[in-house]
Scaffold this active site. Structure first.
Site, PDB file in Angstrom:
ATOM      1  N   SER A 149       0.797  -1.238   0.000  1.00 37.49           N
ATOM      2  CA  SER A 149       0.000   0.000   0.000  1.00 37.49           C
ATOM      3  C   SER A 149       0.830   1.290   0.000  1.00 37.49           C
ATOM      4  O   SER A 149       0.427   2.258  -0.649  1.00 37.49           O
ATOM      5  CB  SER A 149      -1.065  -0.001   1.103  1.00 37.49           C
ATOM      6  OG  SER A 149      -0.488  -0.238   2.350  1.00 37.49           O
ATOM      7  N   ARG A 182      -6.324  -3.913 -20.306  1.00 35.97           N
ATOM      8  CA  ARG A 182      -6.651  -5.059 -19.450  1.00 35.97           C
ATOM      9  C   ARG A 182      -6.151  -4.831 -18.026  1.00 35.97           C
ATOM     10  O   ARG A 182      -6.551  -5.529 -17.106  1.00 35.97           O
ATOM     11  CB  ARG A 182      -6.048  -6.347 -20.040  1.00 35.97           C
ATOM     12  CG  ARG A 182      -6.584  -6.732 -21.391  1.00 35.97           C
ATOM     13  CD  ARG A 182      -8.045  -7.159 -21.315  1.00 35.97           C
ATOM     14  NE  ARG A 182      -8.200  -8.466 -20.695  1.00 35.97           N
ATOM     15  CZ  ARG A 182      -8.748  -8.693 -19.513  1.00 35.97           C
ATOM     16  NH1 ARG A 182      -9.239  -7.694 -18.813  1.00 35.97           N
ATOM     17  NH2 ARG A 182      -8.825  -9.915 -19.020  1.00 35.97           N
ATOM     18  N   HIS A 183      -5.243  -3.860 -17.881  1.00 35.47           N
ATOM     19  CA  HIS A 183      -4.723  -3.550 -16.533  1.00 35.47           C
ATOM     20  C   HIS A 183      -5.720  -2.624 -15.849  1.00 35.47           C
ATOM     21  O   HIS A 183      -5.694  -1.414 -16.004  1.00 35.47           O
ATOM     22  CB  HIS A 183      -3.314  -2.962 -16.650  1.00 35.47           C
ATOM     23  CG  HIS A 183      -2.365  -3.987 -17.159  1.00 35.47           C
ATOM     24  ND1 HIS A 183      -1.582  -4.747 -16.327  1.00 35.47           N
ATOM     25  CD2 HIS A 183      -2.136  -4.452 -18.421  1.00 35.47           C
ATOM     26  CE1 HIS A 183      -0.901  -5.625 -17.048  1.00 35.47           C
ATOM     27  NE2 HIS A 183      -1.218  -5.460 -18.321  1.00 35.47           N
ATOM     28  N   ARG A 184      -6.620  -3.238 -15.108  1.00 35.30           N
ATOM     29  CA  ARG A 184      -7.813  -2.533 -14.614  1.00 35.30           C
ATOM     30  C   ARG A 184      -7.516  -1.566 -13.494  1.00 35.30           C
ATOM     31  O   ARG A 184      -8.281  -0.654 -13.246  1.00 35.30           O
ATOM     32  CB  ARG A 184      -8.840  -3.578 -14.135  1.00 35.30           C
ATOM     33  CG  ARG A 184      -9.330  -4.477 -15.252  1.00 35.30           C
ATOM     34  CD  ARG A 184      -9.753  -5.833 -14.743  1.00 35.30           C
ATOM     35  NE  ARG A 184      -8.593  -6.614 -14.320  1.00 35.30           N
ATOM     36  CZ  ARG A 184      -8.662  -7.820 -13.805  1.00 35.30           C
ATOM     37  NH1 ARG A 184      -9.833  -8.379 -13.622  1.00 35.30           N
ATOM     38  NH2 ARG A 184      -7.563  -8.470 -13.449  1.00 35.30           N
ATOM     39  N   SER A 243     -11.381   9.439 -28.847  1.00 33.13           N
ATOM     40  CA  SER A 243     -12.675   9.012 -29.383  1.00 33.13           C
ATOM     41  C   SER A 243     -12.671   9.101 -30.903  1.00 33.13           C
ATOM     42  O   SER A 243     -12.537  10.189 -31.467  1.00 33.13           O
ATOM     43  CB  SER A 243     -13.786   9.905 -28.836  1.00 33.13           C
ATOM     44  OG  SER A 243     -14.973   9.669 -29.575  1.00 33.13           O
ATOM     45  N   ARG A 267     -15.265   8.454 -32.466  1.00 35.04           N
ATOM     46  CA  ARG A 267     -16.606   8.953 -32.808  1.00 35.04           C
ATOM     47  C   ARG A 267     -16.520  10.461 -32.960  1.00 35.04           C
ATOM     48  O   ARG A 267     -17.163  11.055 -33.809  1.00 35.04           O
ATOM     49  CB  ARG A 267     -17.608   8.636 -31.693  1.00 35.04           C
ATOM     50  CG  ARG A 267     -17.791   7.185 -31.422  1.00 35.04           C
ATOM     51  CD  ARG A 267     -18.783   7.002 -30.288  1.00 35.04           C
ATOM     52  NE  ARG A 267     -20.133   7.368 -30.696  1.00 35.04           N
ATOM     53  CZ  ARG A 267     -21.140   7.594 -29.851  1.00 35.04           C
ATOM     54  NH1 ARG A 267     -20.926   7.508 -28.552  1.00 35.04           N
ATOM     55  NH2 ARG A 267     -22.325   7.917 -30.296  1.00 35.04           N
ATOM     56  N   ARG A 325     -15.171   4.199 -38.760  1.00 40.22           N
ATOM     57  CA  ARG A 325     -14.009   3.645 -38.049  1.00 40.22           C
ATOM     58  C   ARG A 325     -14.013   2.124 -37.996  1.00 40.22           C
ATOM     59  O   ARG A 325     -12.989   1.488 -37.733  1.00 40.22           O
ATOM     60  CB  ARG A 325     -13.952   4.187 -36.623  1.00 40.22           C
ATOM     61  CG  ARG A 325     -15.107   3.691 -35.762  1.00 40.22           C
ATOM     62  CD  ARG A 325     -14.940   4.084 -34.325  1.00 40.22           C
ATOM     63  NE  ARG A 325     -16.147   3.816 -33.551  1.00 40.22           N
ATOM     64  CZ  ARG A 325     -16.206   3.918 -32.242  1.00 40.22           C
ATOM     65  NH1 ARG A 325     -15.144   4.305 -31.572  1.00 40.22           N
ATOM     66  NH2 ARG A 325     -17.321   3.670 -31.589  1.00 40.22           N
ATOM     67  N   ARG A 370       4.454  -7.003 -18.523  1.00 44.07           N
ATOM     68  CA  ARG A 370       4.592  -6.600 -19.932  1.00 44.07           C
ATOM     69  C   ARG A 370       6.017  -6.437 -20.417  1.00 44.07           C
ATOM     70  O   ARG A 370       6.219  -6.229 -21.622  1.00 44.07           O
ATOM     71  CB  ARG A 370       3.784  -5.310 -20.178  1.00 44.07           C
ATOM     72  CG  ARG A 370       2.294  -5.452 -19.908  1.00 44.07           C
ATOM     73  CD  ARG A 370       1.656  -6.549 -20.751  1.00 44.07           C
ATOM     74  NE  ARG A 370       0.210  -6.640 -20.499  1.00 44.07           N
ATOM     75  CZ  ARG A 370      -0.613  -7.441 -21.151  1.00 44.07           C
ATOM     76  NH1 ARG A 370      -0.157  -8.267 -22.080  1.00 44.07           N
ATOM     77  NH2 ARG A 370      -1.907  -7.478 -20.851  1.00 44.07           N
TER      78      ARG A 370
HETATM   79  C1  LIG Z   1       1.289 -12.642 -21.642  1.00 41.68           C
HETATM   80  C2  LIG Z   1      -0.128 -12.261 -21.330  1.00 41.68           C
HETATM   81  C3  LIG Z   1      -1.166 -12.862 -22.015  1.00 41.68           C
HETATM   82  C4  LIG Z   1      -2.500 -12.512 -21.744  1.00 41.68           C
HETATM   83  N1  LIG Z   1      -3.513 -13.110 -22.440  1.00 41.68           N
HETATM   84  C5  LIG Z   1      -4.794 -12.751 -22.191  1.00 41.68           C
HETATM   85  C6  LIG Z   1      -5.878 -13.328 -22.916  1.00 41.68           C
HETATM   86  O1  LIG Z   1      -5.687 -14.177 -23.779  1.00 41.68           O
HETATM   87  N2  LIG Z   1      -7.147 -12.924 -22.648  1.00 41.68           N
HETATM   88  C7  LIG Z   1      -7.403 -12.003 -21.682  1.00 41.68           C
HETATM   89  O2  LIG Z   1      -8.562 -11.687 -21.439  1.00 41.68           O
HETATM   90  N3  LIG Z   1      -6.409 -11.424 -20.975  1.00 41.68           N
HETATM   91  C8  LIG Z   1      -5.121 -11.778 -21.208  1.00 41.68           C
HETATM   92  N4  LIG Z   1      -4.101 -11.178 -20.513  1.00 41.68           N
HETATM   93  C9  LIG Z   1      -4.437 -10.160 -19.512  1.00 41.68           C
HETATM   94  C10 LIG Z   1      -4.319 -10.730 -18.088  1.00 41.68           C
HETATM   95  O3  LIG Z   1      -5.220 -11.806 -17.863  1.00 41.68           O
HETATM   96  C11 LIG Z   1      -4.574  -9.611 -17.066  1.00 41.68           C
HETATM   97  O4  LIG Z   1      -5.924  -9.201 -17.163  1.00 41.68           O
HETATM   98  C12 LIG Z   1      -3.702  -8.426 -17.302  1.00 41.68           C
HETATM   99  O5  LIG Z   1      -2.365  -8.825 -17.462  1.00 41.68           O
HETATM  100  C13 LIG Z   1      -3.815  -7.474 -16.122  1.00 41.68           C
HETATM  101  O6  LIG Z   1      -3.131  -8.040 -15.036  1.00 41.68           O
HETATM  102  P1  LIG Z   1      -3.620  -7.792 -13.550  1.00 41.68           P
HETATM  103  O7  LIG Z   1      -4.976  -8.364 -13.342  1.00 41.68           O
HETATM  104  O8  LIG Z   1      -2.535  -8.269 -12.624  1.00 41.68           O
HETATM  105  O9  LIG Z   1      -3.630  -6.177 -13.500  1.00 41.68           O
HETATM  106  P2  LIG Z   1      -4.798  -5.214 -13.057  1.00 41.68           P
HETATM  107  O10 LIG Z   1      -6.056  -5.508 -13.772  1.00 41.68           O
HETATM  108  O11 LIG Z   1      -4.234  -3.833 -13.164  1.00 41.68           O
HETATM  109  O12 LIG Z   1      -5.027  -5.577 -11.559  1.00 41.68           O
HETATM  110  C14 LIG Z   1      -3.967  -5.370 -10.613  1.00 41.68           C
HETATM  111  C15 LIG Z   1      -4.178  -6.342  -9.460  1.00 41.68           C
HETATM  112  O13 LIG Z   1      -5.414  -6.031  -8.823  1.00 41.68           O
HETATM  113  C16 LIG Z   1      -6.049  -7.245  -8.425  1.00 41.68           C
HETATM  114  N5  LIG Z   1      -7.307  -7.375  -9.155  1.00 41.68           N
HETATM  115  C17 LIG Z   1      -7.702  -6.687 -10.254  1.00 41.68           C
HETATM  116  N6  LIG Z   1      -8.922  -7.053 -10.610  1.00 41.68           N
HETATM  117  C18 LIG Z   1      -9.311  -7.981  -9.732  1.00 41.68           C
HETATM  118  C19 LIG Z   1     -10.482  -8.745  -9.583  1.00 41.68           C
HETATM  119  N7  LIG Z   1     -11.518  -8.647 -10.412  1.00 41.68           N
HETATM  120  N8  LIG Z   1     -10.547  -9.624  -8.568  1.00 41.68           N
HETATM  121  C20 LIG Z   1      -9.511  -9.779  -7.687  1.00 41.68           C
HETATM  122  N9  LIG Z   1      -8.362  -9.084  -7.789  1.00 41.68           N
HETATM  123  C21 LIG Z   1      -8.280  -8.204  -8.794  1.00 41.68           C
HETATM  124  C22 LIG Z   1      -5.092  -8.390  -8.746  1.00 41.68           C
HETATM  125  O14 LIG Z   1      -4.265  -8.612  -7.628  1.00 41.68           O
HETATM  126  C23 LIG Z   1      -4.270  -7.809  -9.871  1.00 41.68           C
HETATM  127  O15 LIG Z   1      -2.985  -8.410 -10.001  1.00 41.68           O
HETATM  128  C24 LIG Z   1      -2.782 -11.523 -20.764  1.00 41.68           C
HETATM  129  C25 LIG Z   1      -1.717 -10.922 -20.077  1.00 41.68           C
HETATM  130  C26 LIG Z   1      -0.409 -11.273 -20.354  1.00 41.68           C
HETATM  131  C27 LIG Z   1       0.713 -10.578 -19.614  1.00 41.68           C
END
Ligand SMILES: Cc1cc2nc3c(=O)[nH]c(=O)nc-3n(C[C@H](O)[C@H](O)[C@H](O)COP(=O)(O)OP(=O)(O)OC[C@H]3O[C@@H](n4cnc5c(N)ncnc54)[C@H](O)[C@@H]3O)c2cc1C
Length: 245
Positions: free
Chosen positions: A76, A99-101, A109, A111, A178, A205
């Site tokens: 933290s 995907r990094h939520r 945009s 649009r 688009r 990454r």
């Molecule tokens: C080589 C590679 C291949 C991949 N292939 C695919 C694919 O084919 N399809 C696909 O959909 N994605 C794919 N991904 C994306 C992967 O599944 C992750 O969503 C992405 O790397 C984000 O990682 P993260 O969840 O650690 O990060 P963030 O989403 O930034 O989250 C950071 C941390 O917060 C926590 N966290 C976030 N959300 C939640 C939750 N809902 N519940 C509990 N804890 C949470 C976890 O501890 C997580 O490590 C790929 C990623 C990599 C690196």
């Protein structure tokens, strides 16, 4: 270039990463008249000292305290500093990035505004990896084959771009035109992340199993973060990546 501006770093043929913001603790600005010497490591240590109070008195140096935090995954305090980047990347890279939520995004945009017509042009075509189904292997195509593949690709991209222009010319809305644009088109976005989640992004990454193109972006992000969080990144390299000191 302004006193507090960090130049954009080019990535791929027409992309870039530009550090446009980072959080500061106001006291850390005292005595600074440029970005030289500004780091966010003290923010991490300061937050940790608040949580541990007397328990950190024996750990005098910020670097040692940060090393302890990173080694024991006390995450933290690393969430205190935030970094903000302006990025221009192909759509397929952007799709992997979002995907990094645990970050904040604002995305150009298509649009609202017309797409820039730049598209990614690979220097080298990689072959399908026979073992890892989502990976690729470089060095498989000779110069002639590379040139042929680039020609096939560029022809198709130009058709897509011209079709986009034609649809707009015919009066079709940008939000519909688009749809014809391929995932190699460049798009802009702003990304903000705290240091903890940034390091998680970087771990995933810059890894060799990530797609090479996003690795290229991640390496630039790492250089920028390392400049402003040298102690935290040094500990992360040691304890998370397992690099030698
Ligand atoms: C080589 C590679 C291949 C991949 N292939 C695919 C694919 O084919 N399809 C696909 O959909 N994605 C794919 N991904 C994306 C992967 O599944 C992750 O969503 C992405 O790397 C984000 O990682 P993260 O969840 O650690 O990060 P963030 O989403 O930034 O989250 C950071 C941390 O917060 C926590 N966290 C976030 N959300 C939640 C939750 N809902 N519940 C509990 N804890 C949470 C976890 O501890 C997580 O490590 C790929 C990623 C990599 C690196």
């Amino acid at each position: 270039m302004g006193l507090f501006e960090v130049p954009a770093v080019p990535v791929l043929n027409a992309g870039y990463v530009k550090l446009v913001g980072l959080t500061v603790d106001l006291g850390d600005l005292n005595g600074l008249d440029s970005l030289d010497g500004l780091t966010v490591d003290a923010q991490v240590a300061r937050a940790a000292r608040v949580s541990y109070q007397a328990g950190t008195k024996s750990v005098r140096s910020d670097a040692r305290l940060i090393d302890y935090l990173v080694r024991h995954d006390h995450g933290s305090p690393l969430e205190m500093p935030h970094f903000k980047f302006e990025i221009r990347a192909p759509l397929f890279v952007r799709d992997q990035w979002v995907r990094h939520r645990m970050g904040n995004f604002n995305i150009e945009s298509l649009r609202y505004s017309k797409a820039s017509l730049d598209f990614y042009v690979p220097d080298e075509w990689r072959a399908q990896d026979a073992v890892n189904k989502q990976s690729s292997v470089s060095g498989q195509f000779d110069a002639d084959s590379n040139a042929k593949l680039s020609a096939i690709y560029t022809d198709q991209m130009l058709v897509a771009v011209q079709t986009y222009e034609r649809l707009l010319h015919e009066g079709v809305a940008r939000e519909m035109a688009r749809v014809v644009l391929p995932s190699g088109m460049y798009v802009g976005f702003v990304w903000q992340s705290d240091l903890r989640n940034l390091l998680n992004f970087l771990r995933l990454r810059i890894a060799s199993n990530a797609q090479w193109e996003i690795q290229e972006y991640a390496r630039v992000v790492l250089e920028l973060v390392e400049r402003f969080a040298p102690d935290t990144v040094a500990s992360w390299r040691r304890h998370v990546l397992g690099e030698e000191a």
